[in-house]
Scaffold this active site. Structure first.
Site, PDB file in Angstrom:
ATOM      1  N   GLU A 125       0.802  -1.233   0.000  1.00  0.00           N
ATOM      2  CA  GLU A 125       0.000   0.000   0.000  1.00  0.00           C
ATOM      3  C   GLU A 125       0.836   1.286   0.000  1.00  0.00           C
ATOM      4  O   GLU A 125       0.603   2.193   0.800  1.00  0.00           O
ATOM      5  CB  GLU A 125      -0.975  -0.015   1.185  1.00  0.00           C
ATOM      6  CG  GLU A 125      -1.920  -1.213   1.133  1.00  0.00           C
ATOM      7  CD  GLU A 125      -2.808  -1.366   2.358  1.00  0.00           C
ATOM      8  OE1 GLU A 125      -2.823  -0.493   3.230  1.00  0.00           O
ATOM      9  OE2 GLU A 125      -3.504  -2.398   2.442  1.00  0.00           O
ATOM     10  N   GLU A 143      -6.353 -10.538  -1.176  1.00  0.00           N
ATOM     11  CA  GLU A 143      -7.163 -10.293   0.037  1.00  0.00           C
ATOM     12  C   GLU A 143      -8.639 -10.236  -0.347  1.00  0.00           C
ATOM     13  O   GLU A 143      -9.383  -9.366   0.091  1.00  0.00           O
ATOM     14  CB  GLU A 143      -6.737  -8.973   0.704  1.00  0.00           C
ATOM     15  CG  GLU A 143      -5.270  -8.918   1.067  1.00  0.00           C
ATOM     16  CD  GLU A 143      -4.869  -7.662   1.835  1.00  0.00           C
ATOM     17  OE1 GLU A 143      -5.747  -6.924   2.294  1.00  0.00           O
ATOM     18  OE2 GLU A 143      -3.651  -7.422   1.951  1.00  0.00           O
TER      19      GLU A 143
END
Ligand code: G3I
Length: 366
Positions: free
Chosen positions: A155, A260
């Site tokens: 991220e 995810e």
């Protein structure tokens, strides 16, 4: 001494475990269904790693051949003090993987979130650099022979594709990303190395992600794959962006993974998985406490089916699909972005039973 009540509770628990175990054995297995296509992963929490619930363990080992620690390898937990590491649960995770023939994806070495609290007291480039180097060397080095891959950097991008302002960018400059890959490669030469993010299937963020990957490649460091987290919303899964992303990332020579995956069914007013974003609690935001209405269940099944169809179409490029949690009760989406909700984002329900979405996914291979 056992009270009558606790004896009854134990025998009920054993019966339930037996029933669920039997059921889990008789339903199709995701990992077997897709064994010639891609790996099937899940995220594991402490209780699952420690095998506290036999029915849960049975479900995990019968359905999944890859696993990612949901939290225990994040720096706040594995590196709580400047010179102290806590490897107790991560070591158990690695042993769990070995025992059950499940490949472990390490998550994650460099992330601006869930950092150890001591980082807040550091205000010099040298000290941040020392933390960064020691952390990667120690953690990646410890598991160099017994995990399959690392989400090396997680991220690092903003939604517009620019680099996110983090302690690493502030002190180390943009070269920190390539440097993380170089250091991990040095510490764990045989482990696959990935960049992982959410919304990086969206065009602007994807462009930034491609630029980031090219810079790592140009630096001479190895990067093997890119993870698209896949935190999506029912009825709004961006299939076109996902397909374009698979093609564009794979054209860079990378493996593509969905790392995810979950499909949220509850209302919210923004997209993505930035854990610092929250919404105030309000009963209208938690409409399905008594169960999921049929039409939502059907849409969820249709979305999962279309997604797996797309993954199968590109199975030469997609190497892993990991669901973020084993069953609906485990999902982080019960607690975020609003606390205490009843969410239904996964393929197994709160009793470990397969949902219609599970069957629609498995039916693709019949
Ligand atoms: O362990 C503490 C416990 O001691 C304390 O009593 C409790 C009170 O809130 O908190 C516990 O920690 C929580 C932790 O999960 C373990 O359950 C944290 O508050 C909570 O914030 C944390 O949430 C995790 C989140 O990352 C934090 O960043 C979620 O479980 C986890 O699913 C989520 O995973 C991230 C990926 O790593 C990266 N991509 C997005 C994804 C979803 O946010």
């Amino acid at each position: 001494m056992f009270s009558k009540k606790s004896a009854k509770a134990v025998s009920t628990a054993i019966l339930m475990a037996g029933a669920t175990t039997g059921f889990a054995q008789s339903i199709p297995s995701l990992k077997d269904t897709f064994k010639n296509d891609f790996g099937i992963g899940t995220a594991l929490n402490n209780g699952q790693i420690e095998e506290r619930d036999p029915a849960m363990t049975q479900l995990i080992v019968s359905q999944f051949n890859m696993a990612t620690p949901e939290n225990v390898m994040k720096s706040a937990l594995i590196h709580p003090k400047w010179d102290t590491y806590d490897f107790v649960v991560p070591d158990k995770l690695v042993a769990f993987g070995k025992k059950h023939n499940i490949k472990i994806n390490g998550h994650t070495l460099v992330w601006h979130s869930q950092l150890p609290s001591f980082i807040r007291g550091i205000h010099s480039k040298d000290s941040i650099q020392t933390f960064f180097n020691d952390h990667i060397k120690t953690v990646a080095g410890r598991y160099k022979d017994n995990i399959f891959s690392w989400d090396v950097v997680n991220e690092a991008l903003n939604e517009d594709g620019t680099l996110r302002k983090t302690v690493f960018l502030d002190y180390l400059g943009e070269g920190y990303i390539a440097e993380a890959f170089r250091l991990t490669q040095q510490a764990a030469p045989n482990v696959e190395l990935y960049y992982n993010d959410y919304n990086n299937e969206q065009p602007a963020k994807r462009a930034g992600c491609i630029e980031l990957i090219k810079k790592v490649q140009a630096s001479g460091a190895r990067i093997d794959g890119v993870g698209i987290q896949g935190h999506w919303h029912v009825g709004r899964v961006p299939f076109k962006d996902i397909e374009e992303s698979i093609l564009q990332y794979s054209a860079l020579g990378l493996k593509v993974m969905f790392t995810e995956l979950d499909i949220e069914v509850l209302p919210r007013n923004f997209q993505g998985a930035d854990v610092s974003q929250r919404m105030a609690s309000n009963p209208s935001l938690n409409p399905y406490t008594a169960g999921l209405p049929d039409e939502v269940q059907k849409q969820l099944a249709a979305d999962y089916e279309a997604l797996f169809k797309l993954f199968l179409k590109h199975k030469d490029k997609v190497t892993r699909v990991t669901l973020w949690g084993v069953n609906d009760a485990n999902s982080w989406l019960n607690g975020w972005p609003v606390r205490g909700r009843t969410n239904y984002p996964l393929l197994f329900d709160r009793n470990n039973q397969p949902k219609p979405a599970f069957y629609s996914v498995v039916a693709l291979k019949k």
